[in-house]
Motif scaffolding. Sequence first.
Motif, PDB file in Angstrom:
ATOM      1  N   LYS A 294       5.242 -19.476 -10.367  1.00  0.00           N
ATOM      2  CA  LYS A 294       4.980 -20.666 -11.175  1.00  0.00           C
ATOM      3  C   LYS A 294       5.272 -20.392 -12.646  1.00  0.00           C
ATOM      4  O   LYS A 294       5.813 -21.233 -13.360  1.00  0.00           O
ATOM      5  N   ARG A 295       4.926 -19.177 -13.071  1.00  0.00           N
ATOM      6  CA  ARG A 295       5.163 -18.846 -14.478  1.00  0.00           C
ATOM      7  C   ARG A 295       6.613 -18.407 -14.723  1.00  0.00           C
ATOM      8  O   ARG A 295       6.990 -18.066 -15.837  1.00  0.00           O
ATOM      9  N   GLY A 296       7.393 -18.322 -13.644  1.00  0.00           N
ATOM     10  CA  GLY A 296       8.814 -17.971 -13.768  1.00  0.00           C
ATOM     11  C   GLY A 296       9.039 -16.526 -14.182  1.00  0.00           C
ATOM     12  O   GLY A 296      10.040 -16.197 -14.835  1.00  0.00           O
ATOM     13  N   LEU A 297       8.133 -15.625 -13.785  1.00  0.00           N
ATOM     14  CA  LEU A 297       8.246 -14.228 -14.220  1.00  0.00           C
ATOM     15  C   LEU A 297       9.179 -13.432 -13.313  1.00  0.00           C
ATOM     16  O   LEU A 297       9.177 -13.618 -12.094  1.00  0.00           O
ATOM     17  N   LYS A 298       9.899 -12.527 -13.916  1.00  0.00           N
ATOM     18  CA  LYS A 298      10.728 -11.619 -13.102  1.00  0.00           C
ATOM     19  C   LYS A 298       9.829 -10.467 -12.643  1.00  0.00           C
ATOM     20  O   LYS A 298       9.832  -9.366 -13.200  1.00  0.00           O
ATOM     21  N   VAL A 299       9.021 -10.767 -11.654  1.00  0.00           N
ATOM     22  CA  VAL A 299       8.069  -9.778 -11.111  1.00  0.00           C
ATOM     23  C   VAL A 299       8.152  -9.842  -9.587  1.00  0.00           C
ATOM     24  O   VAL A 299       7.903 -10.902  -8.994  1.00  0.00           O
ATOM     25  N   ALA A 300       8.505  -8.722  -8.974  1.00  0.00           N
ATOM     26  CA  ALA A 300       8.550  -8.680  -7.501  1.00  0.00           C
ATOM     27  C   ALA A 300       7.160  -8.304  -6.981  1.00  0.00           C
ATOM     28  O   ALA A 300       6.561  -7.343  -7.458  1.00  0.00           O
ATOM     29  N   VAL A 301       6.673  -9.083  -6.013  1.00  0.00           N
ATOM     30  CA  VAL A 301       5.341  -8.816  -5.446  1.00  0.00           C
ATOM     31  C   VAL A 301       5.523  -8.412  -3.979  1.00  0.00           C
ATOM     32  O   VAL A 301       6.023  -9.191  -3.170  1.00  0.00           O
ATOM     33  N   ALA A 302       5.119  -7.169  -3.668  1.00  0.00           N
ATOM     34  CA  ALA A 302       5.309  -6.665  -2.302  1.00  0.00           C
ATOM     35  C   ALA A 302       3.972  -6.231  -1.720  1.00  0.00           C
ATOM     36  O   ALA A 302       3.179  -5.557  -2.386  1.00  0.00           O
ATOM     37  N   GLY A 303       3.707  -6.622  -0.479  1.00  0.00           N
ATOM     38  CA  GLY A 303       2.471  -6.219   0.195  1.00  0.00           C
ATOM     39  C   GLY A 303       2.751  -5.124   1.214  1.00  0.00           C
ATOM     40  O   GLY A 303       3.804  -5.108   1.852  1.00  0.00           O
ATOM     41  N   ILE A 304       1.798  -4.203   1.334  1.00  0.00           N
ATOM     42  CA  ILE A 304       1.897  -3.180   2.395  1.00  0.00           C
ATOM     43  C   ILE A 304       0.620  -3.297   3.226  1.00  0.00           C
ATOM     44  O   ILE A 304      -0.483  -3.188   2.706  1.00  0.00           O
ATOM     45  N   PRO A 305       0.773  -3.577   4.540  1.00  0.00           N
ATOM     46  CA  PRO A 305      -0.390  -3.918   5.361  1.00  0.00           C
ATOM     47  C   PRO A 305      -1.206  -2.704   5.780  1.00  0.00           C
ATOM     48  O   PRO A 305      -0.703  -1.828   6.479  1.00  0.00           O
ATOM     49  N   LYS A 306      -2.447  -2.672   5.345  1.00  0.00           N
ATOM     50  CA  LYS A 306      -3.371  -1.588   5.688  1.00  0.00           C
ATOM     51  C   LYS A 306      -4.556  -2.147   6.436  1.00  0.00           C
ATOM     52  O   LYS A 306      -5.029  -3.224   6.088  1.00  0.00           O
ATOM     53  N   THR A 307      -5.020  -1.525   7.437  1.00  0.00           N
ATOM     54  CA  THR A 307      -6.353  -1.763   7.973  1.00  0.00           C
ATOM     55  C   THR A 307      -6.507  -1.048   9.295  1.00  0.00           C
ATOM     56  O   THR A 307      -5.623  -1.115  10.153  1.00  0.00           O
ATOM     57  N   ILE A 308      -7.629  -0.367   9.426  1.00  0.00           N
ATOM     58  CA  ILE A 308      -7.860   0.282  10.721  1.00  0.00           C
ATOM     59  C   ILE A 308      -8.163  -0.765  11.794  1.00  0.00           C
ATOM     60  O   ILE A 308      -8.010  -0.498  12.961  1.00  0.00           O
ATOM     61  N   ASP A 309      -8.580  -1.944  11.358  1.00  0.00           N
ATOM     62  CA  ASP A 309      -8.939  -2.976  12.344  1.00  0.00           C
ATOM     63  C   ASP A 309      -7.721  -3.517  13.097  1.00  0.00           C
ATOM     64  O   ASP A 309      -7.854  -4.089  14.160  1.00  0.00           O
ATOM     65  N   ASN A 310      -6.541  -3.374  12.513  1.00  0.00           N
ATOM     66  CA  ASN A 310      -5.294  -3.889  13.107  1.00  0.00           C
ATOM     67  C   ASN A 310      -5.330  -5.408  13.261  1.00  0.00           C
ATOM     68  O   ASN A 310      -4.766  -5.959  14.205  1.00  0.00           O
ATOM     69  N   ASP A 311      -5.987  -6.090  12.305  1.00  0.00           N
ATOM     70  CA  ASP A 311      -6.131  -7.547  12.475  1.00  0.00           C
ATOM     71  C   ASP A 311      -5.039  -8.344  11.763  1.00  0.00           C
ATOM     72  O   ASP A 311      -5.165  -9.543  11.573  1.00  0.00           O
ATOM     73  N   ILE A 312      -3.948  -7.673  11.355  1.00  0.00           N
ATOM     74  CA  ILE A 312      -2.860  -8.390  10.682  1.00  0.00           C
ATOM     75  C   ILE A 312      -1.827  -8.818  11.735  1.00  0.00           C
ATOM     76  O   ILE A 312      -1.364  -7.984  12.517  1.00  0.00           O
ATOM     77  N   PRO A 313      -1.490 -10.114  11.771  1.00  0.00           N
ATOM     78  CA  PRO A 313      -0.585 -10.577  12.830  1.00  0.00           C
ATOM     79  C   PRO A 313       0.887 -10.194  12.589  1.00  0.00           C
ATOM     80  O   PRO A 313       1.206  -9.638  11.542  1.00  0.00           O
ATOM     81  N   VAL A 314       1.713 -10.520  13.505  1.00  0.00           N
ATOM     82  CA  VAL A 314       3.174 -10.358  13.489  1.00  0.00           C
ATOM     83  C   VAL A 314       3.601  -8.894  13.640  1.00  0.00           C
ATOM     84  O   VAL A 314       4.441  -8.574  14.470  1.00  0.00           O
ATOM     85  N   ILE A 315       3.014  -8.009  12.844  1.00  0.00           N
ATOM     86  CA  ILE A 315       3.487  -6.621  12.851  1.00  0.00           C
ATOM     87  C   ILE A 315       2.992  -5.866  14.087  1.00  0.00           C
ATOM     88  O   ILE A 315       1.989  -6.241  14.684  1.00  0.00           O
ATOM     89  N   ASP A 316       3.728  -4.796  14.429  1.00  0.00           N
ATOM     90  CA  ASP A 316       3.347  -4.013  15.609  1.00  0.00           C
ATOM     91  C   ASP A 316       1.947  -3.429  15.437  1.00  0.00           C
ATOM     92  O   ASP A 316       1.136  -3.441  16.345  1.00  0.00           O
ATOM     93  N   LYS A 317       1.696  -2.879  14.248  1.00  0.00           N
ATOM     94  CA  LYS A 317       0.353  -2.348  13.940  1.00  0.00           C
ATOM     95  C   LYS A 317       0.287  -2.060  12.454  1.00  0.00           C
ATOM     96  O   LYS A 317       1.317  -1.910  11.792  1.00  0.00           O
ATOM     97  N   SER A 318      -0.944  -1.993  11.947  1.00  0.00           N
ATOM     98  CA  SER A 318      -1.100  -1.660  10.533  1.00  0.00           C
ATOM     99  C   SER A 318      -1.230  -0.142  10.414  1.00  0.00           C
ATOM    100  O   SER A 318      -1.645   0.524  11.370  1.00  0.00           O
ATOM    101  N   PHE A 319      -0.895   0.382   9.237  1.00  0.00           N
ATOM    102  CA  PHE A 319      -1.012   1.843   9.112  1.00  0.00           C
ATOM    103  C   PHE A 319      -2.489   2.219   9.081  1.00  0.00           C
ATOM    104  O   PHE A 319      -3.334   1.441   8.657  1.00  0.00           O
ATOM    105  N   GLY A 320      -2.787   3.409   9.552  1.00  0.00           N
ATOM    106  CA  GLY A 320      -4.177   3.871   9.620  1.00  0.00           C
ATOM    107  C   GLY A 320      -4.811   3.623  10.979  1.00  0.00           C
ATOM    108  O   GLY A 320      -5.777   4.291  11.352  1.00  0.00           O
ATOM    109  N   PHE A 321      -4.226   2.682  11.724  1.00  0.00           N
ATOM    110  CA  PHE A 321      -4.814   2.338  13.019  1.00  0.00           C
ATOM    111  C   PHE A 321      -4.718   3.511  14.003  1.00  0.00           C
ATOM    112  O   PHE A 321      -5.696   3.896  14.640  1.00  0.00           O
ATOM    113  N   ASP A 322      -3.542   4.111  14.071  1.00  0.00           N
ATOM    114  CA  ASP A 322      -3.329   5.254  14.971  1.00  0.00           C
ATOM    115  C   ASP A 322      -4.300   6.386  14.662  1.00  0.00           C
ATOM    116  O   ASP A 322      -4.881   6.990  15.559  1.00  0.00           O
TER     117      ASP A 322
END
Length: 852
Positions: free
Chosen positions: A568-596
């Motif tokens: 919205k502010r038109g900033l040249k800022v890349a925002v990247a997420g890295i999925p973490k959780t032992i619960d593995n409750d994030i959809p789409v991905i095979d698994k979150s890191f830390g789960f194994d």
Amino acid sequence: MATLLNGSLYSGFYDCQSFLKKKHRTSWPNMCSFQRLSMAKFDWSSISHRVGGNLFTKKGINVFSPKITVPSFAPEFLDAIEDEYNGVIIDPESLPSSANAFVSALRASLSYWKSKGKKGVWLKILPEQADLVPIAIQEGFSYHHAERGYVMLTHWIPCEPCMLPDSPSHQIGVGGFVINDKREVLVVKEKCPCSCSGVWKFPTGYINKSEEIFSAAIREVKEETGVDTIFQQMVAFRHVHLVAFENSDILFVCMLEPLSSEITIDDKEIQDAKWMPLDEFVGQSFYVDDHMSRKVIDSTTSSSSSISSLKSRFLEPSVSGISSLRKFSSVKFNTSSSSGSNSSFNSSSPSGSPTRFPTKSVLMGSAGNLKQKTVSGPAGYVLEDVPHLSDYIPDLPIYPNPLQDNPAYSVVKQYFVHEDDTVPQKIVVHKTSPRGIHFRRAGPRQKVYFESDEVHACIVTCGGLCPGLNTVIREIVCGLYHMYGVKRVLGIDGGYRGFYAKNTVPLTPKVVNDIHKRGGTIIGTSRGGHDKSKIVDSIQDRGINQVFIIGGDGTQKGASVIFEEVRKRGLKVAVAGIPKTIDNDIPVIDKSFGFDSAVEEAQRAINAAHVEAESMENGIGLVKLMGRYCGFIAMYATLASRDVDCCLIPESPFYLEGTGGLFEYIEKRLKENGHMVIVIAEGAGQELLSEIIHSTTQQDASGNKLLQDVGLWLSQRIKDYFKQRKMVMNLKYIDPTYMIRAIPSNASDNVYCTLLAQSAVHGAMAGYTGFTVGLVNGRQTYIPFYRINEKQNKVVITDRMWARLLSSTNQPSFLSAKDVVEDKKEEGTSCPLLDDQIFSEDVSGNKKISHV
Ligand SMILES: Nc1ncnc2c1ncn2[C@@H]1O[C@H](COP(=O)(O)OP(=O)(O)OP(=O)(O)O)[C@@H](O)[C@H]1O
Ligand SMILES: O=P(O)(O)OC[C@H]1O[C@](O)(CO)[C@@H](O)[C@@H]1O
Ligand SMILES: [Mg+2]
């Protein structure tokens, strides 16, 4: 704002569509969720007037003449599932092939459903079963609708007016309004003899089954002209009646942005296609006569230069220019959408009575909120693309990727990921399946959108701890430094609130060198404290242009909000997420890191519980594992261990006392084995606790539900039970939860964390933004935030994995005691579960039964 549109412009679209009849119509009926019906406990006396009162004998098709009303033995029931409306959908694949067997099974089933208060019955008959149609009609069924592969019949059981919806009443068309920077519109001339023959119009067609409207518009444009586009805005729709087979017709017009300009026509349908100056397009005599159509085209196109100001338009066709036989009505089009939300349309029956038409969700992008970039291709291919900085910042400079001079990579063939590489979300498909949703493949790109010196990155970790956090931090820092020569990386201290309430920590390869060997996160974490404006102010003030956000489902939602504000502010800022959780409750991905790592560490606790249990008379080892809303750790730890006799998870409700309950099972296992091990996820059985301990609505700072200690509660209940039974029992309760998530990641998670971090770095350098990096079917991908945030991943207890667990532990599946009692009352006798069924309850407490 509402704009009226004279129908004549769009009547041209309609005529062409109906002439060509080239596109499928949407599927129907589309019931939302089903429950398999069990008839195992049906009391046959209730249908004795039909079948002579003989007791039900399972299996074996009973063949007798439909004229004979008293069979010598009980017939088979028809296999069916319940719909959401207390109706029944018969499985066409399981219909008996003989007429006699069909009639007796149909009569028996109808009587049973009647006794159960069922209402509408849906019977689909396939072409090879056509002989059954007259029988069904004789038994009270009526035609509902037909498609190429079946005829649908329905029957309304109650003695009251039928509430079943009529057959599908609409066909849905789409139009793609593509306009380029030169204010030229992409137009086609169709090969058809109708009234609009010779007119240059924008590409149109029908949507395919299960296709989103905006994807259909993109596909139609591609098929007819070869031009790639992305969806911008839904701009208009029109509604006409008594069109094909007396159905109504809705046409949605989508504004699309061209991604390519070269035209390749589909010469089966299209005479010609070209980019036509807007004035010339609107000036065609076909349109000139209709000032309302022009008004819409004018307002649509004049808005195309400032799409953010576009509001969806409400169109209502007038009668002029369209056959007077057609009647008109208007429909509501609701485009009010909060961030990434769905818009939907509903229809109601002419009488105003409630109908069951499924509500179709239309994911819509619009400037100002989450914009979905979707590209369609042949055979139902859909790319759910991620945003790019160049989507909202014009003329960004592009640089060659410094990796091309890196000796480590110079020998790698095709090191750079091809722009067209995508990864399918579903890899189990049938011959005729559409290709479906794809995500952009992660990895280094030939061109980057940042110079090394220009990059000022930051890393933040949020939510609970998880093995591997430090590895990801290390690899982002090292990846930026070694692959791209980026020297300025900041650690944000203590989660989201660290952006505005704490100091930052400079991170260099030296600082992070050894951290992967430690658990936790060296930059700290927290819950709550997500203040969008303060966070983005801080990003702006510090001159940060790449933000790496590591966290679970809550964190990814927060990341999406930050990305929206940045855009919205038109900033040249890349925002990247890295999925973490032992619960593995994030959809789409095979698994979150830390789960194994968590599953592996849980083995130590389970082993200890097993050793303790084995060593004592009637020993029970009870282990609590994490899993607030989902039982993945408990399920996988159980499957890995083989020492576990019972696994309890939030998704599969259980009960303690009575037949089929946990106590009965424990007693049985102790008698058989002398000891047992129980694994319980922390979120399991919370509804049982709240019946005793006053239900708490307390939440943590992020709004997550605070749980009661189910392990302690269950230990006490088991002890009380055996005391009451005067049986010796030794229970040891182990709670390793925080010990598990505080460990450093294991080898496989270390590799996974490294690849995730590198992929995130490559993505940000390439100018992608608003994405979570994740493994999809074993491939690193960039997934748009909206897809990651749309739901929570949960163990599906009607899937094979849970069935595998049940067959590995041999535990009961906990049909609720209430159901058993009720069934007993009804039948006067208990009836065991069928071997091949799993019983459970859904969120509303309905019994769900699935075959495994
Ligand atoms: N809907 C949301 N919008 C914005 N921020 C959110 C939202 N949900 C959570 N957050 C923020 O994300 C951060 C982490 O959320 P949360 O505590 O739920 O952990 P998580 O990321 O889900 O990880 P885990 O569940 O594995 O502990 C918190 O700072 C919280 O304020
Ligand atoms: O006690 P804390 O730190 O809030 O975290 C507990 C929660 O964090 C998790 O580990 C991850 O969400 C859950 O399994 C658990 O319920
Ligand atoms: Mg969470």
